[in-house]
Structure formats: C-alpha cells, structure tokens
Design a protein around this motif. Structure first.
Motif, PDB file in Angstrom:
ATOM      1  N   ASP A 290      12.991  -9.952   6.721  1.00  0.00           N
ATOM      2  CA  ASP A 290      13.068  -9.166   7.720  1.00  0.00           C
ATOM      3  C   ASP A 290      11.765  -8.626   8.423  1.00  0.00           C
ATOM      4  O   ASP A 290      11.036  -7.914   7.706  1.00  0.00           O
ATOM      5  N   SER A 292      11.079  -6.293  10.157  1.00  0.00           N
ATOM      6  CA  SER A 292      11.069  -4.828  10.077  1.00  0.00           C
ATOM      7  C   SER A 292      10.689  -4.062   8.920  1.00  0.00           C
ATOM      8  O   SER A 292      10.393  -2.940   8.571  1.00  0.00           O
ATOM      9  N   ILE A 293      11.130  -4.921   7.948  1.00  0.00           N
ATOM     10  CA  ILE A 293      10.980  -4.378   6.530  1.00  0.00           C
ATOM     11  C   ILE A 293       9.710  -4.752   5.807  1.00  0.00           C
ATOM     12  O   ILE A 293       9.194  -4.332   4.799  1.00  0.00           O
ATOM     13  N   THR A 294       8.895  -5.215   6.501  1.00  0.00           N
ATOM     14  CA  THR A 294       7.475  -5.534   6.338  1.00  0.00           C
ATOM     15  C   THR A 294       6.517  -4.582   6.904  1.00  0.00           C
ATOM     16  O   THR A 294       5.064  -4.586   6.786  1.00  0.00           O
ATOM     17  N   GLU A 295       6.792  -3.475   7.897  1.00  0.00           N
ATOM     18  CA  GLU A 295       6.213  -2.902   8.656  1.00  0.00           C
ATOM     19  C   GLU A 295       4.903  -2.067   7.772  1.00  0.00           C
ATOM     20  O   GLU A 295       3.903  -2.114   8.251  1.00  0.00           O
ATOM     21  N   ALA A 296       5.358  -1.474   6.681  1.00  0.00           N
ATOM     22  CA  ALA A 296       4.431  -0.592   5.756  1.00  0.00           C
ATOM     23  C   ALA A 296       3.466  -1.521   5.449  1.00  0.00           C
ATOM     24  O   ALA A 296       2.208  -1.009   5.341  1.00  0.00           O
ATOM     25  N   VAL A 297       3.738  -2.887   5.124  1.00  0.00           N
ATOM     26  CA  VAL A 297       2.662  -3.735   4.344  1.00  0.00           C
ATOM     27  C   VAL A 297       1.541  -4.012   5.616  1.00  0.00           C
ATOM     28  O   VAL A 297       0.486  -4.077   5.517  1.00  0.00           O
ATOM     29  N   GLU A 299       1.068  -2.017   8.096  1.00  0.00           N
ATOM     30  CA  GLU A 299       0.210  -1.078   8.651  1.00  0.00           C
ATOM     31  C   GLU A 299      -0.999  -0.904   7.562  1.00  0.00           C
ATOM     32  O   GLU A 299      -2.059  -0.634   7.931  1.00  0.00           O
ATOM     33  N   LEU A 300      -0.677  -1.214   6.164  1.00  0.00           N
ATOM     34  CA  LEU A 300      -1.849  -1.108   5.236  1.00  0.00           C
ATOM     35  C   LEU A 300      -2.919  -2.282   5.456  1.00  0.00           C
ATOM     36  O   LEU A 300      -3.816  -1.876   5.428  1.00  0.00           O
ATOM     37  N   ASP A 303      -4.997  -0.699   8.302  1.00  0.00           N
ATOM     38  CA  ASP A 303      -6.000  -0.004   7.808  1.00  0.00           C
ATOM     39  C   ASP A 303      -7.244  -0.814   6.965  1.00  0.00           C
ATOM     40  O   ASP A 303      -8.369  -0.312   7.311  1.00  0.00           O
ATOM     41  N   ASP A 304      -6.903  -1.730   6.248  1.00  0.00           N
ATOM     42  CA  ASP A 304      -7.742  -2.628   5.734  1.00  0.00           C
ATOM     43  C   ASP A 304      -8.744  -3.068   6.590  1.00  0.00           C
ATOM     44  O   ASP A 304      -9.945  -3.235   6.320  1.00  0.00           O
TER      45      ASP A 304
ATOM     46  N   ALA B 321       5.853   0.605   1.412  1.00  0.00           N
ATOM     47  CA  ALA B 321       5.894  -0.791   1.540  1.00  0.00           C
ATOM     48  C   ALA B 321       6.768  -1.242   0.187  1.00  0.00           C
ATOM     49  O   ALA B 321       7.470  -2.177   0.210  1.00  0.00           O
ATOM     50  N   ASP B 324      10.237  -0.800   0.741  1.00  0.00           N
ATOM     51  CA  ASP B 324      10.940  -2.047   1.793  1.00  0.00           C
ATOM     52  C   ASP B 324      10.996  -3.318   0.986  1.00  0.00           C
ATOM     53  O   ASP B 324      12.007  -4.099   1.125  1.00  0.00           O
ATOM     54  N   LEU B 328       6.860  -8.304  -1.952  1.00  0.00           N
ATOM     55  CA  LEU B 328       5.972  -8.494  -0.855  1.00  0.00           C
ATOM     56  C   LEU B 328       4.913  -7.522  -1.153  1.00  0.00           C
ATOM     57  O   LEU B 328       3.630  -8.071  -1.074  1.00  0.00           O
TER      58      LEU B 328
END
Lengths: 310, 442, 327
Positions: A290, A292-297, A299-300, A303-304, B321, B324, B328
C-alpha cells in the motif's frame, strides 16, 4: 485419465480453437467458464487490478503470467471471493459470483490453492485430504457427536482420499503431520486436497514456486491430468518454460491490466508482452504494498537525498 | 486477610484481589458460604477506617437511600438498609466527601440546609478521626433539593476528561508503538505504568528526595525498565521465533507476576505522593488544582515532543517506517533492532510518566494502578487504530472525555462501561480504528 | 513445626473440590476456543459470571427451579457469545482478545453497579439460591467419606454434580474433536483461508466453537457458585488468566489436559500457599510476613504461565510433535 507413473509426455495434447476472432486482450471465447467485466481494485492510491473484460476458456489450461506486481494474485483473490473489488462483475459457469463469499465460491466448484502453501501443518496428511471433501454431514455440530450419522460417509471419503494420495505419491505419509512435508510435497498435498472437493475449475497460484526440480515433472503431469479428467485449470506462473509446455492459452497482465492474450508460442512475440517484462522492475517481493504505508520510508529516502545535496 | 485498598476511580480491581484472595483462602480451607453482607456495607472488610451514618426522616429510618463517599483511595456507594444505616470503608485517615443522592429520597423530601448558606447541603465533608471512623448524617425534611449548575458540571467533567485523556495518551502511545514495531499486544504495559508511580513513591516518600529530582530519577528508571523488558525478555523471544499470540500470553504472565511483586514489596494499601491531596492548591477554576494544570501541561509538552520526534527526526521516521512495514524498513537499511530498543525505552518512559500523572489524578499509588487503566488504554489504542501513534492520542482523548462525561448521565460506578461499549461498537463499524488502515486488520 | 499431614490433606482436598471442577470445565471451554479453534477468548470470566448470575437471578428474582435457572444461564451465555462473535470473528485474532476481555468487564460492571442492586445485589452479590438444587439432592443427610475427603450430603452433591458436568463436557469435546466437525475446527486454527478455500463457512464454525466453549464456561460459573455466594469481584480478568494457566499446564489442544491441569494447579497452589504460610508462621522465612506469603502464589502463577508458553507450549499432556498452539 493417464496413469500416475506414466513417463512425462514430452508433447502434451494442446487444446486449440478456444477463441473467436483475433487474439487480443478481452477476446471472446467459444465456451468461457469465467467471464469478468470492469474489475477494479486499488490499495490506497495504487491500482492493483483494472481488467476491462476477460474470459477464461472451459476445459483448457490457461496460464496467467506477468511481471511482479502485475496484479495476478490480486485478480485471483478477487475472482475467488478472498478480496472484494472496488467495482466489477463476473460470472462462473454463467452465474454471477460477484460479492459471493469465498467459501460459497469454492462450493460451486471453483477451488484455489495459494502462492504460499497452506498445508494445515498440525493436521495429518490424511486429515488434510478429508477436509477437502464437500458436503460432509459429520461437519454439522449436532451430528458430529453421534458417529453413526457419518461413519459410512467418512469411510468413503477416506477411500477417495487414499486413492488420491496414492496418485500423488503421498500415501506413505498419510499419518504424518503436514508440517513435516517438504515444500514440494506440500504443494502436491494442497493440490490433491483441492481435488477432494471435485471441482470444475482449479485455480493454482504459482504451483511451481519453491518446488525442487525432481518434483516439477510430476506436478506438471498432475496439472495435465486435471484437463484430461475434464477440469478447467487457471494458473499463475513465472516459469515460461512450464507455461509453454502445458498451457493452452496465456493471459498476460502488467500493471493491473490484461495486455495480451493468445497461444503460448504466439503471445511471447507480442511487443506489449516484451515491453511488460523488460520495463518492469524485478523488485524484491515485499507483499502487496500500500503506497500510503511506505510514507515514512520515502521521507527517509528524501532526507538522504537532501543530505547528499548539501 | 484482604489487604487491598479501594481506589477513587474504581473499586473493581482491588476488590478483585480481596475476593480472589478470599477465594483462594477459602478454597484452601474448604469453601464455606461467604458472610452475609447487605449493600449498605461497602468495603468494610478491605479497609481500616470507615465512614457511616443513619438516614432518618422524623425519627423513621429511610431505606434505599444512595450515599456516595469520595476521597483519597475510595469512591464508593452504599444504599441504606431497613434501619436506615449505611457504612463505607475507607483506606486513609483523611477527609472524605459524603453525598446523599436526593433523587433516592421520597417525593417532596430533601436534605435541609441548616445554615442557609450551603448551596449543596446534600454533600458534606467528613474527616476520619483518631477513632478510625466518622459518622456523617444529614438533616432530612421537606424542602427543595439542591441543584447544581449543569453547565458548570459539564465543564468540570470536560476538564477532568481532558486531563485523564492526556495522561492516558502517554500510556497508550507507548503501547501502540510497541505493537506497531514488534506486533506485541503487551498486557504488562500496565506494570510499566505502575512502575513509574511506585518508583516516585519510593524516591520521594520513602527516601524523601526533593520532588523534581525524584521525578527525574523515576523517569530514568522507567526508561531503563522499558529497555530491560526488551533486552531480558522480548528480544530473546523474538530471536527464538516465538509467535505473537504466545508472546501476548507471556505478557499476561509477566503482568500477573509483576503486579503481585509490587504488592509483595509495597503492600496492598494506597499511598499518596507529595502534594497529591493538598486542598490548598485548588485554583477554584472548574475544580482544577495546580497539580491538574501542571499535569495537563506536562502531558501536552511531552506529547508534542513525541510528535516532533516521530515526524521530524531521523530516528522517529525510522520508527514509523518499521511500524508501517518492517520488511520494507529492513530492506531500506533501517536497523530494526535499534528502533525497537528505542521504542521500548520510550514506551517505558512514557508509561512511567503516565503512571505518575495517573497517581496524582486518582489520587494515590497502589500496586494495581496500572492494571486499572490497561483496558481503557487498549480501548484507546484500538479506537485510534492499532499501531498508529497519533491514533492512540486521539483515541485516548476520546476515551478520557467519554469516561468522565458519561458520569453526567450514568452512574459513576458504570463510567468505564461506556468506553468499553464504544470500543466494541467501533470494531463493528470501523474495525481499523479512526486512523488505522483497512488493509492491516486482515 | 509444620503439620505436614494437615498440609497434605488440605492439598489433597483440591482434587475433588467443586472449585477445581469449575476451573476444569471453564478450561475445557477455553480449550475448544483457544486450543482447537485458535480463538483468543480472554473473557471466559464473563461467561462464568453470566452463568452464575443467570442462575442466581432467575432463582431469586423469578423463582425458577434449578434446572430452568441453569438453562437461563446457558441461554444468556449463548447470546453473549453471539454478540461478541458477530463483530470480531471476521477480524484478526487479537481483536477478539481485546473485545472479549472488555465485554467480560462490561458484564461484571453491570453486575457490580448499584443501579441494578435489587437484582444483582451489586458489590455484595447474591446468595440463598441453593434451595431448589438442594431439594433434588438424593443423598440422605450425614457425613460421608474418609480422611480429608469427608463431606456432608450437600458438599457431596455439589461435587458429584460439578464433576458429572466435567465428565459430560469432556466426552462431548472428545467426540467432537474426533469428528469431521473437529477436523474443520482444527483446520481453522491452522489456516482459516485454506479452510475457506475448501468451501467451509469458517465464520459459522468459529461462532459454533465460541458458543460451545462459552456454554461450558457458563456451566463452570454455576458450579463455581453452588457451594458459596455469588460475588461479582470473583469474575475479574485474573480469573480468565488463571484458566489460561491451567490450560497451558495441561495442554491447550487436549481433552484430559484441562481437567488434569486444573487438579494439578489447585493441588500445587494449595500446597505451595499452605506451606509458605506455615513456614512464615514457624519463622523459616523471617523476611516475609504472612500477608506477603499470600501474594507469592500469584507471582508463581504468573511465572509459570511465562515459562510454560516459552519452554513447553504443548503442556504436560500435549503431543511433543503437536505443539498445539496458535501461531
């Protein structure tokens, strides 16, 4: 019905003349068993399946192929009632089964297996098989307590199960827990268990995944046997060699859509198929993602990227 | 035999101990019928002190009158018996507010205000003296019943609910983060809550350290406890590949053992933290005390800090992350083990802080105080969406407000029922919770 | 000195105790839920409370005879199971856990509140409902038995009734689990999607299992309160946790496990707490008070639950190969 210890036939009998008109996505079939229309399923923002029209020919072996993330398994789940589409209508044997729960779909004779084998580990191999039989009166709570209601039926089921197990060369393992079987044996067991329900359509999700080469040929033979016995087979597969070898018809999916259909030898020459395979990323399989559930990844990762810029 | 103190917000858990002990002892010594009790005697066996009285109208006893006693460590109701008598046990030699429910009086009868100045003559204070008991009686006669300002009552409850919701959020976020990153539904989270409050009790009351220093050390110990939980138990279990449901049951065992270990060391009574019962700190603003305001401020500041951590810092993003999609996250080079370790330290610290604020809210420190709010914490987490930190925040505020506001319409001893019913209804209508995603409930 | 004879006698009494029977019955219900079907029911205490109150209230308020009161308790627990199952049996296992524990608490709070005091007796509970059950006691008055197992006619009657129910429930469970119905149930525990794909109505089977185990729980509640009074605080979540401890001790997916587990649990716990209490009295454990000694057993139960789950999930009687446990 060919005998189980027959030498693998190098040239299985192919069924032809399945379609009407030019082979193209959504082409009409002479005798379709499944007819699906406007099936759409999205996860979050990502459209996993978007099939305009699809017909699966009866009495033949149809392969569903496509790169990772093409939506093959999702389509499988939708057709068998394990998942609900956003929109769509489909019929099995002329009756609409849209919105019908999975167990009722199975009772109508459309039985499936899973990509990750679902052998019931802490049941014996024989119990796994017996569970597959349909309409058992001993499965009713009230009758279950009184064995005389179902003992005879149970004996018949057991005989049938032992017969099938012998054909799948699992009879020596009948009293072992399914958990003790090898990956390939579990695939065999799952297929044999599905046959216990005497289906008209068998849907196999990657029957070859994780099966050691020694068992591959026997699995292929079993699939071919299903056709000989009058069943229709729809299977998802990656292995093109196998597809060419046994499939009578091939449906190619990419990015949720059916991009090509046709005879296994012809369809591989179709530029849309070559595109689909070459253009796809063979990512590591992380399940149905999904977005939407990879959002945080993400964002990271951003950042990189920023850090590199600075 | 029973040594549980009853507590202000509920008298259910301590009674559990009392009765379970009673059950066990009587099982051991062969069962005999429990001694006769009328509902007019509440919590007498469990507590050392008592508040009691007789309700009479012109010398005739009144039966079925509801009396409430609230104060340090006790919140209970009794119904007068045929002689008009009632008695409620209390754990402290302290001042309690005794209220007579005028709606249970016969028609046209009310509590009479002798002084003419008291707006609520049906509510009075009673202080347990050296004798260990106090009598609280009311003058009953014909007259008008006192009515409290409904608007003021609603605002009172609103602030109370907000305060409770905020401290619940501290507890719930830790539970939710642990669930999100490891999949564990940790029943022993309750014992992390009690740990913070008990450590503060030990440091500030037993060792007499200054309060700010004691709080600081208690929080550090709570964080260390969170870390130790993971390092000593959960990490090895994850390594062994123990399933999530067995782990959940392990957490129940840990919770049970931990709770009674606390009781083993600090005993069954409720103890107060410094300033917890000082009435001089009342601001007069909707019944809020300085401690209430400080408590809310601390909770809000810490919650903002947690939000900043999760949204803006690298580690926080990594935490989200992992929450979630661990596979991944691991594939993108995040050190999942480190994230989980930090989540446990945070969960320990937040639970400890929540426990301290809870000890001031109730008020009182007791061995089972964490378990008392465990179900509400779960309700908050499920309501907001399992595994989502911000869902836990929203869920907590809703649960907090709901619990306190519901007392306006239902009996105070039923106030948790509302929150738990809401939990079940939400699961019916929107099982993924308010902020949860549908695909994750599979 | 410690009176070992008395200590052992007290412990031995647990073998026949109605409390042990009640726990065995409740654990059997939980074995159907958790061990065979894989349903995480954390509200068995709620089923027990409904059985106890259903019996008590219909006897005291409505004057029902004991068998009608028993049926009321069973009926109420069936309704309770349906209410719990409808929203949660389609969801992931841990949702059922949270909802069942919450629902059991709701039930208990309803029994505890003063609002319904005339029916429930609120926090003080109910008593005096034994009459009709006592009347059908076929045993003439007197004391019977030997050694520590000497009881009067009512105590024997309660024991015979309680253990009779345990035996009937065990036979039913044993028959069911050897039947095709049991095969479906165990299949659901292993992988419900696979069972669904074979055309079984998984939801319906889970509901049947929830109801059946719940009925065992409600009967356990009645057996539990027959020798004493109904006290609402007996039905706390800790009661459910104790039953889990028994189930894990005996083996979750076995018929004999819950029964032997209950006996071993209560005999051991009685011996342990009796021993510690007397050891404190005679000064063997100078650092401990008698009150603290009473808490040790709870700590022990907690630790036993943890150790069993980690090191011996199949329990005492579970097949080593069949780690009968939900994954």
């Amino acid at each position: 019905m060919s005998s189980n210890d027959a030498v693998p036939s190098s040239t299985p009998t192919k069924t032809s003349g399945l379609h009407i008109g030019e082979p193209a996505p959504g082409v009409k079939k002479v005798d379709p068993i499944i007819v699906a229309d406007h099936i759409k399923r999205s996860f979050g923002g990502l459209t996993a399946v978007d099939v305009e029209h699809l017909e699966i020919p009866r009495g033949a072996i149809t392969a569903l192929i496509g790169p990772n993330g093409a939506g093959k398994t999702t389509l499988f789940n939708l057709l068998t009632g394990f998942d609900k589409p956003d929109t769509g209508e489909w019929t099995f044997d002329g009756n609409s089964i849209a919105g019908v729960p999975a167990f009722k779909v199975a009772r109508r004779g459309q039985v499936r297996t899973f990509q990750l084998t679902k052998a019931l580990g802490l049941l014996t191999v024989l119990d796994n098989m017996k569970l597959g039989a349909k309409g058992q009166s001993g499965e009713s709570l009230t009758k279950a307590i009184f064995p005389w209601f179902w003992r005879k039926e149970e004996e018949e089921i057991e005989a049938r199960a032992l017969d099938l197990l012998a054909r799948f060369k699992l009879d020596a393992k009948k009293d072992d827990y399914a958990a003790s079987l090898s990956g390939g044996q579990r695939k065999l067991l799952e297929m044999a268990r599905a046959l216990m329900s005497e289906p008209t359509l068998v849907m196999l999700d990657e029957p070859m995944a994780g099966v050691n080469p020694a068992l591959t040929q026997s699995l292929l033979d079993h699939i071919l046997n299903l056709k000989t016995e009058g069943m229709t087979v729809l299977f998802v597969e990656h292995d093109m060699h196998m597809v060419r070898h046994i499939a009578d018809w091939v449906v190619v999916m990419a990015e949720g859509k059916v991009v090509a259909e046709g005879d296994p030898h012809e369809v591989m020459k179709n530029p849309a198929v070559i595109d689909a395979y070459l253009g796809s990323h063979h990512d590591e399989d992380l399940g149905e993602l999904d977005p939407s559930i990879t959002e945080a990844v993400k964002e990271l990762a951003d950042d990189d990227a920023d850090e590199i810029k600075h | 035999m029973a040594h549980a103190a009853t507590t202000p917000t509920s008298r259910r858990w301590p009674r559990l101990v009392a009765t379970l002990l009673a059950l066990l002892f009587s099982a051991v010594a062969l069962m005999s019928a429990a001694p006769a009790h009328a509902a007019s005697q509440v919590g007498i066996d469990e507590n050392d002190y008592r508040v009691s009285g007789i309700v009479r109208l012109d010398g005739d006893p009144l039966e079925g009158i509801r009396i409430t006693v609230e104060g340090p460590g006790q919140s209970a109701e009794a119904i007068t018996n045929a002689e008009g008598r009632w008695a409620i046990g209390v754990p402290e030699r302290d001042t309690y507010v005794v209220t007579l429910d005028e709606s249970t009086l016969p028609e046209g009868i009310a509590v009479v205000d002798e002084t003419g100045e008291d707006e609520t003559p049906n509510s009075r204070e009673a202080t347990v003296g050296p004798s260990g008991s106090v009598v609280a009686n009311f003058f009953i006669g014909e007259g008008e019943r006192a009515t409290t300002n409904v608007g003021g009552q609603i605002l009172d409850r609103l602030f109370l609910g907000l305060n409770f919701g905020l401290l619940l959020a501290l507890v719930a976020i830790g539970l939710s983060l642990v669930f999100g990153t490891t999949g564990l539904s940790n029943f022993a989270h309750a014992e992390l809550v009690a740990f913070g409050a008990i450590m503060l009790l030990v440091l500030s009351v037993f060792l007499e350290l200054p309060l700010p220093l004691a709080i600081l050390i208690a929080l550090l110990l709570s964080m260390a406890m969170g870390w130790a939980n993971d390092a000593a138990l959960w990490k090895p279990l994850r390594r062994r590949g123990v399933g999530l449901i067995p782990m959940m049951i392990v957490s129940i065992g840990l919770s049970l053992a931990g709770r009674y270990l606390y009781q083993f060391f600090i005993g069954g009574e409720t103890r107060q933290l410094p300033y917890a019962t000082t009435t001089a700190l009342n601001t007069g603003f909707y019944g809020l005390s300085v401690i209430d305001i400080a408590s809310m401020a601390i909770a809000i500041i810490v919650l903002l800090a947690v939000a900043f951590f999760l949204l803006r810092t690298r580690l926080g993003k990594a935490t989200r992350a992992v929450s979630d999609n661990p596979a991944l996250a691991a594939a993108s080079g995040i050190d999942v083990d480190r994230v989980i370790r930090i989540v446990w330290v945070m969960a320990g610290g937040l639970a400890g802080l929540g426990g301290i604020l809870w000890a001031y809210f109730r008020p009182g420190v007791s061995w089972d105080m964490g378990f008392q709010i465990l179900l509400l914490t779960f309700a908050a987490v499920v309501l907001g969406g399992l595994g989502t930190a911000f869902g836990a925040l929203i869920g907590s505020i809703i649960v907090g407000l709901f619990v306190e506001m519901s007392t306006l319409v239902i009996a105070a001893d039923m106030k948790y029922v509302g929150a738990l019913v809401v939990l079940i209804v939400v699961l019916l209508v929107r099982p993924q919770g308010i902020l949860g995603r549908k695909e994750r409930i599979g | 000195m410690i009176d070992w004879i008395q200590l052992l006698g007290n412990s031995a009494q647990q073998i026949l105790s109605p409390v042990t029977a009640a726990y065995a019955l409740a654990a059997l219900g939980l074995a159907i839920h958790f061990g065979y079907t894989g349903l995480l029911n954390f509200g068995q205490a709620g089923f027990m409370a409904l059985g106890a109150y259903g019996y008590g209230i219909s006897t005291l308020t409505f004057g029902f005879p004991w068998w009608a009161a028993l049926l009321v308790g069973v009926g109420v627990s069936i309704i309770f199971a349906l209410i719990l199952g409808v929203p949660t049996l389609r969801l992931r296992a841990d949702y059922l856990a949270i909802v069942t524990i919450a629902a059991a608490e709701i039930a208990r709070l309803f029994f505890t509140t003063n609002t319904f005091v005339q029916y429930t007796g609120s926090a003080n509970g109910l008593q005096g409902y034994k009459g009709s059950f006592e009347e059908v006691n076929p045993i003439p008055p007197g004391r019977y038995g030997f050694g520590p197992f000497t009881y009067n006619e009512y105590d024997w009657w309660v024991r015979i009734f309680g253990w009779g129910l345990v035996i009937i429930a065990a036979l039913i469970t044993w028959r069911l689990m050897k039947s095709p119905w049991g095969r479906v149930i165990k299949g659901i525990r292993e992988d419900e999607d696979a069972v669904r794909a074979l055309g079984k109505n998984v939801y319906f089977y889970k509901m049947q299992a929830l109801v059946l185990g719940g009925v065992f729980g409600s009967l356990a509640g009645m057996v539990f309160v027959l020798p004493r009074a109904i006290v609402p605080s007996n039905f706390q979540p800790t009661l459910t946790f104790f039953i889990y401890a028994i189930l894990l001790l005996g083996g979750a997916a076995t018929v004999l496990g819950p029964i032997v587990g209950a006996i071993v649990f209560w005999v051991a716990l009685s011996f342990f707490s009796g021993f510690v209490a007397r050891a404190v009295e005679v000064g063997w454990l100078p650092f401990m008070s008698t009150v603290q000694a009473g808490q040790l057993q709870f700590i022990l139960v907690g630790i036993v639950i943890m150790l069993l789950v980690i090191f011996r999930p199949q329990g005492m009687f579970g097949n080593k190969k069949e780690l009968a446990f939900v994954k």
